[in-house]
Design an enzyme around this catalytic site. Structure first.
Site, PDB file in Angstrom:
ATOM      1  N   HIS A 110      -3.689 -40.341  19.365  1.00  0.00           N
ATOM      2  CA  HIS A 110      -2.280 -39.953  19.222  1.00  0.00           C
ATOM      3  C   HIS A 110      -1.385 -41.117  19.685  1.00  0.00           C
ATOM      4  O   HIS A 110      -0.418 -41.464  19.011  1.00  0.00           O
ATOM      5  CB  HIS A 110      -1.970 -38.704  20.056  1.00  0.00           C
ATOM      6  CG  HIS A 110      -2.400 -37.412  19.408  1.00  0.00           C
ATOM      7  ND1 HIS A 110      -3.697 -37.114  19.115  1.00  0.00           N
ATOM      8  CD2 HIS A 110      -1.675 -36.345  18.995  1.00  0.00           C
ATOM      9  CE1 HIS A 110      -3.772 -35.915  18.558  1.00  0.00           C
ATOM     10  NE2 HIS A 110      -2.549 -35.428  18.462  1.00  0.00           N
TER      11      HIS A 110
ATOM     12  N   HIS B 128       6.054  15.927   9.369  1.00  0.00           N
ATOM     13  CA  HIS B 128       5.301  14.811   8.791  1.00  0.00           C
ATOM     14  C   HIS B 128       3.808  14.993   8.959  1.00  0.00           C
ATOM     15  O   HIS B 128       3.020  14.667   8.069  1.00  0.00           O
ATOM     16  CB  HIS B 128       5.708  13.494   9.444  1.00  0.00           C
ATOM     17  CG  HIS B 128       6.860  12.820   8.762  1.00  0.00           C
ATOM     18  ND1 HIS B 128       6.794  12.386   7.471  1.00  0.00           N
ATOM     19  CD2 HIS B 128       8.113  12.527   9.185  1.00  0.00           C
ATOM     20  CE1 HIS B 128       7.954  11.839   7.124  1.00  0.00           C
ATOM     21  NE2 HIS B 128       8.777  11.919   8.152  1.00  0.00           N
TER      22      HIS B 128
ATOM     23  N   GLN C 265      11.050  15.812  11.927  1.00  0.00           N
ATOM     24  CA  GLN C 265      10.041  14.854  12.368  1.00  0.00           C
ATOM     25  C   GLN C 265       8.660  15.501  12.417  1.00  0.00           C
ATOM     26  O   GLN C 265       7.665  14.939  11.951  1.00  0.00           O
ATOM     27  CB  GLN C 265      10.404  14.334  13.766  1.00  0.00           C
ATOM     28  CG  GLN C 265       9.549  13.199  14.248  1.00  0.00           C
ATOM     29  CD  GLN C 265       9.629  12.018  13.320  1.00  0.00           C
ATOM     30  OE1 GLN C 265      10.672  11.718  12.772  1.00  0.00           O
ATOM     31  NE2 GLN C 265       8.510  11.379  13.088  1.00  0.00           N
TER      32      GLN C 265
ATOM     33  N   GLU D 221       9.961   5.466  17.828  1.00  0.00           N
ATOM     34  CA  GLU D 221      10.199   4.964  16.473  1.00  0.00           C
ATOM     35  C   GLU D 221      11.637   5.279  16.039  1.00  0.00           C
ATOM     36  O   GLU D 221      12.362   4.411  15.582  1.00  0.00           O
ATOM     37  CB  GLU D 221       9.197   5.629  15.521  1.00  0.00           C
ATOM     38  CG  GLU D 221       9.320   5.172  14.083  1.00  0.00           C
ATOM     39  CD  GLU D 221       8.487   6.018  13.131  1.00  0.00           C
ATOM     40  OE1 GLU D 221       7.952   7.072  13.569  1.00  0.00           O
ATOM     41  OE2 GLU D 221       8.372   5.640  11.958  1.00  0.00           O
ATOM     42  N   HIS D 222      12.011   6.565  16.156  1.00  0.00           N
ATOM     43  CA  HIS D 222      13.379   6.988  15.835  1.00  0.00           C
ATOM     44  C   HIS D 222      14.062   7.444  17.112  1.00  0.00           C
ATOM     45  O   HIS D 222      13.466   8.164  17.913  1.00  0.00           O
ATOM     46  CB  HIS D 222      13.375   8.174  14.862  1.00  0.00           C
ATOM     47  CG  HIS D 222      12.612   7.932  13.601  1.00  0.00           C
ATOM     48  ND1 HIS D 222      11.306   8.341  13.436  1.00  0.00           N
ATOM     49  CD2 HIS D 222      12.977   7.340  12.444  1.00  0.00           C
ATOM     50  CE1 HIS D 222      10.899   8.000  12.225  1.00  0.00           C
ATOM     51  NE2 HIS D 222      11.887   7.392  11.596  1.00  0.00           N
TER      52      HIS D 222
ATOM     53  N   GLU E 193      -2.816 -36.660  28.181  1.00  0.00           N
ATOM     54  CA  GLU E 193      -3.689 -35.612  27.646  1.00  0.00           C
ATOM     55  C   GLU E 193      -5.024 -36.185  27.164  1.00  0.00           C
ATOM     56  O   GLU E 193      -5.830 -35.467  26.562  1.00  0.00           O
ATOM     57  CB  GLU E 193      -2.974 -34.863  26.506  1.00  0.00           C
ATOM     58  CG  GLU E 193      -1.757 -34.076  27.004  1.00  0.00           C
ATOM     59  CD  GLU E 193      -1.107 -33.200  25.936  1.00  0.00           C
ATOM     60  OE1 GLU E 193      -1.511 -33.283  24.750  1.00  0.00           O
ATOM     61  OE2 GLU E 193      -0.203 -32.427  26.299  1.00  0.00           O
TER      62      GLU E 193
ATOM     63  N   ASP F 218      15.881   7.996   6.541  1.00  0.00           N
ATOM     64  CA  ASP F 218      14.638   8.023   5.764  1.00  0.00           C
ATOM     65  C   ASP F 218      14.901   7.758   4.281  1.00  0.00           C
ATOM     66  O   ASP F 218      14.080   7.161   3.602  1.00  0.00           O
ATOM     67  CB  ASP F 218      13.967   9.397   5.890  1.00  0.00           C
ATOM     68  CG  ASP F 218      13.324   9.594   7.249  1.00  0.00           C
ATOM     69  OD1 ASP F 218      13.102   8.598   7.949  1.00  0.00           O
ATOM     70  OD2 ASP F 218      13.043  10.764   7.605  1.00  0.00           O
TER      71      ASP F 218
ATOM     72  N   GLN G 235     -10.795   0.052   0.606  1.00  0.00           N
ATOM     73  CA  GLN G 235     -11.204  -0.765  -0.547  1.00  0.00           C
ATOM     74  C   GLN G 235     -10.001  -1.465  -1.198  1.00  0.00           C
ATOM     75  O   GLN G 235     -10.095  -2.610  -1.642  1.00  0.00           O
ATOM     76  CB  GLN G 235     -11.997   0.057  -1.569  1.00  0.00           C
ATOM     77  CG  GLN G 235     -11.300   1.279  -2.155  1.00  0.00           C
ATOM     78  CD  GLN G 235     -11.434   2.538  -1.299  1.00  0.00           C
ATOM     79  OE1 GLN G 235     -11.760   2.467  -0.103  1.00  0.00           O
ATOM     80  NE2 GLN G 235     -11.192   3.697  -1.886  1.00  0.00           N
TER      81      GLN G 235
ATOM     82  N   ASN H 217      -3.348   5.971   6.161  1.00  0.00           N
ATOM     83  CA  ASN H 217      -4.048   6.702   7.223  1.00  0.00           C
ATOM     84  C   ASN H 217      -4.751   5.702   8.147  1.00  0.00           C
ATOM     85  O   ASN H 217      -4.594   4.485   8.009  1.00  0.00           O
ATOM     86  CB  ASN H 217      -5.033   7.715   6.613  1.00  0.00           C
ATOM     87  CG  ASN H 217      -6.096   7.029   5.755  1.00  0.00           C
ATOM     88  OD1 ASN H 217      -6.400   5.853   5.936  1.00  0.00           O
ATOM     89  ND2 ASN H 217      -6.648   7.772   4.821  1.00  0.00           N
TER      90      ASN H 217
ATOM     91  N   TYR I 243       0.848  -1.181   0.000  1.00  0.00           N
ATOM     92  CA  TYR I 243       0.000   0.000   0.000  1.00  0.00           C
ATOM     93  C   TYR I 243       0.892   1.242   0.000  1.00  0.00           C
ATOM     94  O   TYR I 243       1.777   1.371   0.829  1.00  0.00           O
ATOM     95  CB  TYR I 243      -0.900   0.028   1.238  1.00  0.00           C
ATOM     96  CG  TYR I 243      -1.930   1.124   1.122  1.00  0.00           C
ATOM     97  CD1 TYR I 243      -3.183   0.860   0.577  1.00  0.00           C
ATOM     98  CD2 TYR I 243      -1.627   2.435   1.482  1.00  0.00           C
ATOM     99  CE1 TYR I 243      -4.112   1.865   0.413  1.00  0.00           C
ATOM    100  CE2 TYR I 243      -2.550   3.447   1.320  1.00  0.00           C
ATOM    101  CZ  TYR I 243      -3.791   3.164   0.780  1.00  0.00           C
ATOM    102  OH  TYR I 243      -4.704   4.170   0.609  1.00  0.00           O
TER     103      TYR I 243
END
Lengths: 434, 434
Positions: free
Chosen positions: A425, A267, A264, A332-333, A420, A366, A196, A219, A134
């Protein structure tokens, strides 16, 4: 007052965690409401295939995309190259080389181990067969992310890579995105985005093939659609807004620190840029630099909103306190803008990607250095990892026992199976022990 | 007629896929309805902590569990050892040794790579800090699964392992489960199950600590609760009913084949046991063996229902057709009961665990051989892998550039950042190039 652009907080670790958890919890609530909306779209795409796909694309993105032109043609890709300047293409190629170099090191071999009695055990590694990527459209259309998602799949040996990305209103795709996809070896590109597109990749339609795994940022609707189809296909992770934590000591350059915080913050208004610094004096200098540099930046308004609401400068007693903060919030960073970053590396437990020293700013990662820029956000670095070749392989184990080696452990297997209550088995072993 | 216990189908791959996808789709519908039910429970546990936890435990499992006795005590574990026979404990220890042996081979090193200009890039591997293990109660209480879930975490280096399992009506836990947990080095055991246990592990309560990852099988409510909290914590996979595909040629022993089909079928009426065999004669013999052996098996009724509704014998033209079928349906377990299984291994693309030859039946893998028995089900072996040490680690990357090496690529980074409209990213490089 001018320096209201970012808050200074005299903080210990607990304060840092509380500060960040405040807006992290907001994220979670937004997620709940998005899930209901995307589930309807997913169900529609699952039932009605291309028809639903085109309907939502016409509604949300472009009225100029239909079943007959949803697949990007070779001609469109050729045109994209013509519209793109050479310097950009060269820079992209250098980036691609570095990304491939790093990700090649992540490749893993199948392995096996034998025992003296002839037992053979092993783990087979296989690339996934079909992967969907994506790629967001509009203002967040990042050719660099196309490379970061597609190249690890290529390195892993994936033979069939499908990309989906929402078209612009005129029915076209950003040419830089198309060039990046072509350079990265993407096999098919469809002009479709949102929940979709995720539905089409997860369930398949007349036009778009079902894949094994869906990766790539998006998003909150895309993120929740990915979560919803998780289990029918695999996904990379649930991505949230981007974050940085910079740990700095007295030797750091305030101009660099200010620049990195803003890189940062630009963004997204939801992005979070936090500096943990051992010097009050330096903190004040960073604030001045923020105001000085911001004038020249295009995304000034986003930066201000992000820094004001989700940014902070923490004054910490020591680098160790900064490290505690990092391990607590799992950023994250993580930039280590300190004199000697290497002795600190071993103390880092939770982070997505670590940038060592003054000349390794986050934008280097990046775009260019090679490690992946698709990273765990919102504290998920506690358990998620950067996108890697591991995301595009699967493993299976194999077991070989001879009759003799089975007989040696047969009684114990029967014992465990019976304990068991699984007598069938036990029977499967017993028939072989006669 | 007697041999109605399983259907024989003269099949090509497509038939096999259709046959199995029929009941796989049913699973998906059950999932949707379970999600709504578990979300209410999760939200309640999140808001009301222990109070909600005890409420649901009293309602669904046992009225004898409250806040003061929800944690299993050392005394309870000692008692469990006293109640358990030594042969069982010895068998469990042998299994544990084999599981540790195999999973030790999965451990991965952190690594780094340098370039001639001083650049240093690397990937750091770290164990997760806190892991939660779900262990089902009641008839599906399997001590072997405790080992399979806890030992890979131990091998990975996880320091804090919490186990949750629903109590019996009298407020106790199956002693064999407690012994297995203790042998495997589980740190804390709580008497709580269902979606409420998953919620406690994901969000934390006054008593139970929030973990980083939840692993372990469970019923559909547990599976959907895990899916729902995915992203707040990591999970291992979404587990469905168990499956086996056995590929057999003329050299196979019909008695073994029948036994192995039933060992799978006894798990659950939803379990699926399929044989793909190259000989009609052998198929008929297998049917006779089924009827002969089933008489002595405790879970006869489950086996009959499972084989009738979800079992099948496919007559295939060749071993290759059997392999095609395996790759198409991606079975959880794949037995290669053929004369020479090794040349076939390289042709297997999709499977959870492969059992090679006549004397490597699936129960060997369930209990003793060492590879994990927590495997991807319902075709998810296309993209999921067996539970492994990889599930209990996280990775982060690191990047070191010197000033000189940054300057060499600075212009290209600026070019890419500007092409994406991110001038603050470009600025972060530019301030360092002055």
């Amino acid at each position: 007052m001018e320096d209201d652009i970012i808050n200074t907080i005299f903080a210990n670790t607990e304060d840092g965690r509380m500060y960040l958890s405040n807006f992290r919890n907001k994220e979670e609530k937004n997620q709940q409401s998005a899930i209901a909306a995307v589930n309807d779209i997913l169900e529609d795409v699952r039932k009605n295939g291309d028809e639903a796909l085109v309907k939502y694309t016409n509604k949300f993105d472009s009225k100029k995309v239909g079943r007959d032109n949803i697949l990007v043609t070779d001609r469109e890709i050729e045109n994209a190259y013509e519209m793109t300047d050479n310097e950009f293409i060269e820079a992209l190629k250098t980036a691609a080389q570095n990304i491939i170099f790093f990700h090649e090191k992540q490749k893993r071999n199948s392995w096996m181990v034998t025992k003296d009695n002839g037992i053979m055990l092993g783990q087979q590694v296989r690339p996934l067969e079909k992967v969907g990527i994506y790629v967001p459209g509009g203002t967040a259309a990042y050719p660099s992310s196309v490379l970061m998602n597609a190249l690890p799949a290529k390195v892993a040996g994936v033979k069939d890579i499908t990309m989906v990305t929402p078209p612009l209103e005129d029915g076209t795709i950003n040419p830089k995105i198309l060039v990046a996809a072509d350079l990265a070896g993407v096999d098919k590109i469809y002009k479709v985005g949102g929940a979709q597109a995720v539905g089409a990749l997860a369930f398949g339609t007349e036009t778009i093939c079902k894949v094994d795994k869906i990766v790539g940022p998006g998003n909150i609707y895309v993120a929740m659609a990915k979560k919803s189809v998780y289990g029918f296909v695999d996904i990379d992770m649930i991505a949230g807004p981007s974050e940085i934590l910079i740990i700095a000591d007295e030797t750091a350059n305030p101009s660099y620190l200010a620049a990195d915080l803003m890189s940062q913050a630009e963004h997204d208004v939801l992005a979070s840029a936090v500096l943990a610094v051992t010097s009050e004096k330096l903190a004040a200098e960073v604030k001045r630099e923020l105001l000085k540099q911001i004038k020249y930046l295009k995304r000034k308004d986003i930066i201000i909103q992000s820094l004001k609401n989700r940014g902070a400068i923490f004054i910490v007693d020591s680098i160790e306190k900064g490290v505690d903060l990092a391990n607590e919030i799992a950023p994250e960073h993580l930039e280590l803008c300190i004199e000697d970053p290497f002795p600190v590396l071993g103390k880092i437990k939770n982070a997505g990607s670590v940038f060592m020293g003054k000349f390794s700013p986050e934008p280097l990662g990046d775009y260019m250095a090679g490690p992946n820029h698709v990273l765990p956000t919102s504290g998920t670095a506690r358990f998620f990892s950067p996108l890697s070749v591991d995301d595009f392989i699967k493993k299976f184990s194999f077991t070989y026992y001879s009759q003799k080696s089975l007989l040696e452990v047969g009684d114990k297997i029967v014992k465990l199976a019976e304990a068991e209550g699984l007598t069938a088995h036990a029977n499967s072993i017993n028939v072989r022990m006669k």
